[in-house]
Design a protein around this motif. Structure first.
Motif, mmCIF file in Angstrom:
data_model
loop_
_atom_site.group_PDB
_atom_site.id
_atom_site.type_symbol
_atom_site.label_atom_id
_atom_site.label_comp_id
_atom_site.label_asym_id
_atom_site.label_seq_id
_atom_site.Cartn_x
_atom_site.Cartn_y
_atom_site.Cartn_z
ATOM 1 N N GLU A 140 0.827 -1.218 0.000
ATOM 2 C CA GLU A 140 0.000 0.000 0.000
ATOM 3 C C GLU A 140 0.857 1.261 0.000
ATOM 4 O O GLU A 140 0.585 2.217 -0.726
ATOM 5 C CB GLU A 140 -0.858 0.026 1.270
ATOM 6 N N LEU A 141 1.897 1.250 0.851
ATOM 7 C CA LEU A 141 2.764 2.429 0.958
ATOM 8 C C LEU A 141 3.537 2.650 -0.338
ATOM 9 O O LEU A 141 3.589 3.771 -0.857
ATOM 10 C CB LEU A 141 3.770 2.226 2.095
ATOM 11 N N ALA A 142 4.109 1.557 -0.867
ATOM 12 C CA ALA A 142 4.960 1.674 -2.051
ATOM 13 C C ALA A 142 4.169 2.275 -3.204
ATOM 14 O O ALA A 142 4.697 3.078 -3.980
ATOM 15 C CB ALA A 142 5.520 0.309 -2.430
ATOM 16 N N ALA A 143 2.891 1.912 -3.297
ATOM 17 C CA ALA A 143 2.058 2.424 -4.383
ATOM 18 C C ALA A 143 1.882 3.938 -4.271
ATOM 19 O O ALA A 143 1.692 4.620 -5.265
ATOM 20 C CB ALA A 143 0.707 1.720 -4.373
ATOM 21 N N ALA A 144 1.963 4.460 -3.040
ATOM 22 C CA ALA A 144 1.720 5.888 -2.830
ATOM 23 C C ALA A 144 3.007 6.710 -2.737
ATOM 24 O O ALA A 144 2.964 7.936 -2.727
ATOM 25 C CB ALA A 144 0.888 6.080 -1.562
ATOM 26 N N MET A 145 4.158 6.030 -2.665
ATOM 27 C CA MET A 145 5.412 6.756 -2.435
ATOM 28 C C MET A 145 6.175 6.985 -3.744
ATOM 29 O O MET A 145 5.797 6.470 -4.790
ATOM 30 C CB MET A 145 6.268 6.005 -1.404
ATOM 31 N N GLU A 146 7.275 7.788 -3.645
ATOM 32 C CA GLU A 146 8.030 8.168 -4.842
ATOM 33 C C GLU A 146 9.505 7.781 -4.711
ATOM 34 O O GLU A 146 9.995 7.589 -3.592
ATOM 35 C CB GLU A 146 7.948 9.688 -5.034
ATOM 36 N N THR A 147 10.174 7.764 -5.849
ATOM 37 C CA THR A 147 11.597 7.432 -5.906
ATOM 38 C C THR A 147 12.378 8.147 -4.802
ATOM 39 O O THR A 147 12.192 9.352 -4.611
ATOM 40 C CB THR A 147 12.180 7.853 -7.274
ATOM 41 N N GLY A 148 13.213 7.389 -4.103
ATOM 42 C CA GLY A 148 14.059 7.981 -3.069
ATOM 43 C C GLY A 148 13.437 7.946 -1.680
ATOM 44 O O GLY A 148 14.119 8.190 -0.683
ATOM 45 N N ASP A 149 12.134 7.668 -1.586
ATOM 46 C CA ASP A 149 11.481 7.581 -0.273
ATOM 47 C C ASP A 149 11.966 6.322 0.458
ATOM 48 O O ASP A 149 12.435 5.367 -0.166
ATOM 49 C CB ASP A 149 9.953 7.525 -0.424
ATOM 50 N N ILE A 150 11.822 6.348 1.786
ATOM 51 C CA ILE A 150 12.367 5.254 2.603
ATOM 52 C C ILE A 150 11.263 4.564 3.413
ATOM 53 O O ILE A 150 10.526 5.226 4.151
ATOM 54 C CB ILE A 150 13.427 5.783 3.594
ATOM 55 N N ILE A 151 11.168 3.267 3.254
ATOM 56 C CA ILE A 151 10.259 2.474 4.090
ATOM 57 C C ILE A 151 11.109 1.691 5.085
ATOM 58 O O ILE A 151 12.061 1.007 4.699
ATOM 59 C CB ILE A 151 9.428 1.489 3.234
ATOM 60 N N ILE A 152 10.760 1.826 6.360
ATOM 61 C CA ILE A 152 11.504 1.122 7.403
ATOM 62 C C ILE A 152 10.575 0.096 8.037
ATOM 63 O O ILE A 152 9.477 0.456 8.485
ATOM 64 C CB ILE A 152 11.974 2.115 8.506
#
Ligand code: NBP
Length: 477
Positions: free
Chosen positions: A86-98
């Motif tokens: 869900e997060l990846a679909a809403a995020m952009e290049t360079g963003d960080i998921i921890i």
């Protein structure tokens, strides 16, 4: 967008770490699958700092400064995959998921590879310290791409525990390194707890002390080389009285230990890596044996014989000191084995893990925090290529000073019919390391006999096979 960090998954761990970020002056965006938890956090602890309440993932992501940093604190496994997606679909290049949950490191390796392909940074971060640590300063073991640590490191370090001015957080290594190291940390925690349990068992069954008396011994030990969080809480648990019966609480708790899985993972991984983590494995199996209620009930009902037992120790002071030495020596073995597993994992996955760094960040915040970790850090600072922690001068001396006590404890426990799988297996491991000749030569002979698996000789190089079913002459393989 004004939040420096977002936390999704606001059960006990997520809420506490979100509050920890807020208390350190960071603006924290909050998100949870069910909004009730978000609202409860703001209602009860909104005063801790600056929170941004969000309901949908889109709102949550939009509330974050770029590069966006989102900490996931949900149940490990499928829930984590769902939230990442869900997060990846809403995020952009360079963003960080921890991912701060207790993920299996191989899942972290898989997730990191897949998110990297999508231009996102994925950081699998081991977080130890339970609820209290999450709120007041945990030990944090972030893996993932080194460059993401430049943006993330200061944020994580600001909420981690601090010992002697050093935060208990450092970049561990690529992809699954952080979760791998957290897994081994938990395995060591299992071993540590098992050894403490065996010491308690001996005080109770060999020396006849009650819980309060054992608590006093642990309190005394906590002022010496064994000083640690686990020894400290052991005394507190033993001193706790049950409100209903007035008895020590420990005497009314069912003696069947449960587990959530990180100890088991550690042992599975050690089996794959071929590292003998006997201390951790015995601890995992001891919990399983305690939980084998059917077998235990049947064995007790049928009164399985103990055989002829020995005498109980009469010199209480001496045997107390013996138990302390046995606990310390066995603990050194368990940590040595855990660090061997870390070295083997590092080699297998090319992680370049630094044992001294791990000892440093485990000194505070986490469950195995202890004085002892300072000695481990010193040992690896002095010699980063130590073949075994047992061979570091400080630990070697500690074991050699206590070796007679250690043997007396294992022998006495055996003669009294008191199980000490941790103490005994650690001593066997130690004697195995020392042994000039192990029976493995015979094993090799047997393997060659039934399977032509060949063997090496002590007197010349090469592989050899004996023609067991022929004239029993030896040929070079
Ligand atoms: P739990 O492990 O009990 O997880 C509860 C959280 O997961 C809730 O926020 C819940 O949302 C969310 N969640 C679930 Br369950 N399924 C979901 C899904 N499919 N999609 C989105 N969210 C979902 O929480 P915890 O005890 O706070 O632990 C969090 C993590 O930290 C775990 O991975 C745990 O292993 C790790 N950890 C825990 C400790 C500890 O001492 N407890 C220590 C170190 C690490 P909901 O509210 O909508 O149901």
């Amino acid at each position: 967008a004004r939040a420096q960090i977002g936390v999704t998954g606001l059960a006990v761990m997520g809420s506490n770490i979100a509050r920890n970020f807020a208390r350190h002056g960071h603006t924290v965006a909050l998100h949870n699958r069910s909004v009730a938890k978000t609202d409860a956090l703001i209602a009860e602890h909104g005063g801790d700092g600056d929170f941004v309440r969000t309901e949908t993932v889109e709102e949550f992501v939009a509330a974050l400064q770029k590069p966006r940093r989102v900490l996931i604190m949900v149940k490990a496994g499928e829930a984590t995959d769902a939230v990442i997606e869900e997060l990846a679909a809403a995020m952009e290049t360079g963003d960080i998921i921890i991912d701060g949950g207790n993920a299996l490191y191989t899942d972290t390796i898989r997730r990191e590879a897949s998110l990297r392909e999508r231009g996102l940074h994925f950081v699998g971060a081991g977080i130890s310290g339970g609820e209290e640590g999450a709120l007041n300063g945990p030990s944090i073991m972030p893996g993932g791409p080194k460059e993401s640590y430049e943006s993330l490191g200061p944020l994580l370090e600001s909420v981690a525990a601090v010992v002697d001015g050093t935060p208990c957080c450092t970049h561990i290594g690529p992809d699954g390194a952080g979760h791998f190291v957290k897994m081994v940390h938990n395995g060591i925690e299992y071993a540590d707890m098992q050894l403490i349990g065996e010491a308690y068992n001996l005080f109770r069954d060999a020396l006849g002390l009650d819980a309060g008396q054992v608590a006093d011994v642990f309190t005394e030990w906590n002022a010496g080389t064994l000083e640690s969080y686990l020894i400290e809480i052991t005394a507190e648990v033993l001193r706790q009285k049950d409100a209903k019966t007035g008895q020590p609480l420990v005497d009314v708790i069912v003696d069947a230990a449960e587990q959530k899985g990180t100890g088991r993972w550690t042992v599975k991984s050690a089996l794959d890596l071929g590292v003998p983590v006997t201390g951790i494995a015995e601890a995992v199996f001891a919990r399983a044996l305690s939980g084998s209620r059917t077998q235990r009930a049947a064995a007790q009902a049928q009164g399985l014989a103990a055989g002829t037992l020995g005498d109980k120790p009469t010199d209480v002071a001496q045997f107390t000191e013996d138990i302390r030495a046995a606990l310390y020596a066995s603990k050194i073995v368990a940590y040595a084995q855990g660090f061997d597993q870390i070295a083997a994992g590092s080699a297998e996955y090319n992680w370049d893990l630094k044992p001294a760094d791990l000892a440093t960040i485990w000194r505070g915040g986490c469950i195995i925090r202890a004085q002892f970790l300072n000695r481990i850090k010193e040992a690896y600072d002095a010699d980063a290529t130590l073949p075994s922690l047992i061979l570091a001068p400080y630990f070697r001396e500690a074991i050699e000073t206590g070796i007679d006590s250690w043997r007396r404890v294992v022998a006495t426990a055996t003669m009294l019919g008191i199980p000490v799988p941790g103490f005994a297996s650690s001593l066997s491991y130690y004697d195995g390391l020392r042994a000039e000749r192990l029976p493995a030569a015979l094993t090799q002979g047997q393997r060659d006999f039934f399977g032509a698996h060949t063997y090496e000789r002590t007197d010349r190089p090469g592989k050899f096979h004996t023609l067991w079913s022929g004239d029993r002459s030896e040929v070079e393989a």
